[in-house]
Design an enzyme around this catalytic site. Structure first.
Site, PDB file in Angstrom:
ATOM      1  N   ASP A  90       0.967  -1.527   0.307  1.00 10.48           N
ATOM      2  CA  ASP A  90      -0.257  -0.520   0.081  1.00 10.48           C
ATOM      3  C   ASP A  90       0.983   1.203  -0.158  1.00 10.48           C
ATOM      4  OD1 ASP A  90      -2.268  -1.386  -0.075  1.00 10.48           O
ATOM      5  OD2 ASP A  90      -2.427  -1.365   2.276  1.00 10.48           O
ATOM      6  N   SER A 132      -1.928   5.488  -3.027  1.00  7.47           N
ATOM      7  CA  SER A 132      -3.251   6.468  -1.908  1.00  7.47           C
ATOM      8  C   SER A 132      -2.211   8.289  -2.097  1.00  7.47           C
ATOM      9  CB  SER A 132      -3.122   6.358  -0.629  1.00  7.47           C
ATOM     10  OG  SER A 132      -4.596   6.212  -0.531  1.00  7.47           O
ATOM     11  N   THR A 164      -7.147  11.687   6.063  1.00  8.79           N
ATOM     12  CA  THR A 164      -5.976  12.213   6.696  1.00  8.79           C
ATOM     13  C   THR A 164      -5.883  12.466   8.377  1.00  8.79           C
ATOM     14  OG1 THR A 164      -4.430  12.167   4.827  1.00  8.79           O
ATOM     15  CG2 THR A 164      -3.353  12.015   6.605  1.00  8.79           C
ATOM     16  N   HIS A 193      -9.808   8.743   9.061  1.00  4.35           N
ATOM     17  CA  HIS A 193      -9.631   9.305   9.987  1.00  4.35           C
ATOM     18  C   HIS A 193     -11.091   9.814  11.357  1.00  4.35           C
ATOM     19  CE1 HIS A 193      -5.716   8.503  11.387  1.00  4.35           C
ATOM     20  NE2 HIS A 193      -5.500   7.990   9.685  1.00  4.35           N
ATOM     21  N   HIS A 288     -40.812   0.859  26.284  1.00  3.96           N
ATOM     22  CA  HIS A 288     -39.480   0.052  25.812  1.00  3.96           C
ATOM     23  C   HIS A 288     -39.650  -1.403  25.834  1.00  3.96           C
ATOM     24  CE1 HIS A 288     -36.187   3.283  24.209  1.00  3.96           C
ATOM     25  NE2 HIS A 288     -37.580   3.190  24.011  1.00  3.96           N
TER      26      HIS A 288
END
Ligand code: AKG
Length: 385
Positions: A90, A132, A164, A193, A288
């Site tokens: 990568d 990338s 990033t 991120h 609930h």
């Protein structure tokens, strides 16, 4: 279907507390493989001698998934990576003005030329290659198109779009991924991120717009507050199509991995963590609980059984309702008439109004009502006998 590139052993290693030993890395890699991730991304072997040893060991574990390592876009890093035995590399290069001015000082023309050289070398060596543009969302849109088009033409397997600094939101992601989908023929990987809380939503939006590969980390650990958490991403995709996600992944591994990694990096699993948090499947409000007792999907988008975790129905509080209390009485094997359950519920609420009560105390109240009920029946029996 989309693929997962789990980066707990790369991005996750950049988490402030992470300092995984090789046995821990092996354990994490085996768990991720057992879960069914498509790829595991490992730290750059050029980072340190131990990183090289670890990368080689994981690449040679005989995992079912592919192994990748994250490298700078230069021939030396890639040669070292290939020697470890990983399936792919990568590559990344910063394309935003911030990174060009303050990280490496290179022009877009230089980045394109270097990327072409390194990609060609790695492809010739039989490696799967991703390229990338780091800080994609603060990069110039025309620069991105130029770089991605150039790397696509030299045969890269995937381009990577990296948020990033965690600045992107789902609409921007959708626009960028769909526009790049028309620029390149290769696969598209995304890396988000979580600084502004959009990492899961952005990953989902990217997949909807045509991204094929999503980066995740167990618990979302990584630089600063991390990236798309594996459990959060899987929850999101399961909500869209439970059967497809159940078929491909071994879902009960997620809570297991969350706890293992939390322990390894010396943090608690957050109380509200997807799937594995303390309160992820807890139910409290009386209204609930009434509906939940008839059909748990009424208040659950995710079925805890599919993830190997238990639902917690909390009756020991002032918001409780008589349906929930009745259900608890039945669990205890007590057969109380509805009127008695309603009275017991009032007692529970009254006690909970003045202090915190526990389930044991609820049980005591119910048993007390049961005893009174039995005594009443005995007295009535005596009277009529
Ligand atoms: C980031 O840009 O935040 C990274 O960690 C690199 C992502 C990538 O290689 O795509």
């Amino acid at each position: 279907m989309w693929s997962i590139i789990d980066s707990t052993l790369r991005e996750g290693e950049q988490f402030i507390n992470a300092n995984f030993s090789l046995p821990q890395k092996k354990e994490i890699a085996l768990m991720l493989d057992n879960f069914g991730v498509d790829y595991i991304e490992l730290s750059n072997p050029a980072s340190s001698e131990q990183s090289r040893i670890d990368c080689t060991a994981i690449a040679n574990l005989g995992l079912g998934c592919k192994t990748l390592t994250h490298t700078r876009c230069n021939l030396e890093d890639v040669r070292l990576a290939i020697d470890t035995g990983v399936d792919g590399v990568d590559l990344l290069f910063g394309t935003s003005k911030y990174l060009r001015d303050y990280a490496h000082g290179k022009s877009i023309d230089y980045i394109i030329a270097k990327a072409k050289e390194v990609i060609s070398m790695a492809k010739n060596a039989g490696c799967e290659v991703r390229f990338s543009c780091e800080d994609s969302f603060r990069s110039d849109a025309e620069d991105l198109v130029r770089v991605y088009r150039a790397v696509d033409r030299v045969g890269v397997d995937r381009i990577g779009i990296a948020d990033t600094v965690g600045i992107a939101h789902p609409q921007q992601v959708s626009e960028l991924v769909s526009s790049l989908r028309t620029v390149v023929d290769c696969d598209i990987e995304v890396h988000f991120h979580n600084d502004t809380g959009c990492a899961v939503a952005n990953a989902h939006s990217a997949v909807q717009a045509g991204a094929t590969h999503v980066d995740t980390c167990v618990l979302g650990i990584g630089e600063r507050n991390g990236i798309t958490p594996l459990g959060g991403f899987i929850s999101r995709m399961y909500a869209d199509d439970p059967e497809a996600v159940k078929m491909k992944y071994n879902l009960p591994m997620i809570p297991h991995m969350d706890h293992y990694v939390a322990n390894a990096v010396d943090v608690q699993v957050p109380f509200n963590n997807y799937l594995s948090g303390y309160s992820a499947f807890s139910h409290k409000a009386g209204m609930h609980l009434k509906a939940m007792l008839q059909n748990s999907s009424t208040y659950e988008a995710l079925n805890p059984d599919d993830f190997g975790v238990s639902r917690v129905v909390n009756v020991a509080h002032r918001l409780t309702g008589w349906n929930a209390v009745k259900s608890r009485a039945e669990q205890l094997g007590l057969s109380l008439p509805d009127q008695t359950i309603r009275e017991a519920t009032k007692s529970i609420k009254a006690a909970a109004d003045v202090r915190h009560i526990t389930l044991d105390e609820v049980d005591l109240i119910l048993r007390d009502f049961d005893t009174r009920q039995m005594n009443k029946r005995t007295d009535e029996g005596r009277l009529h006998g």
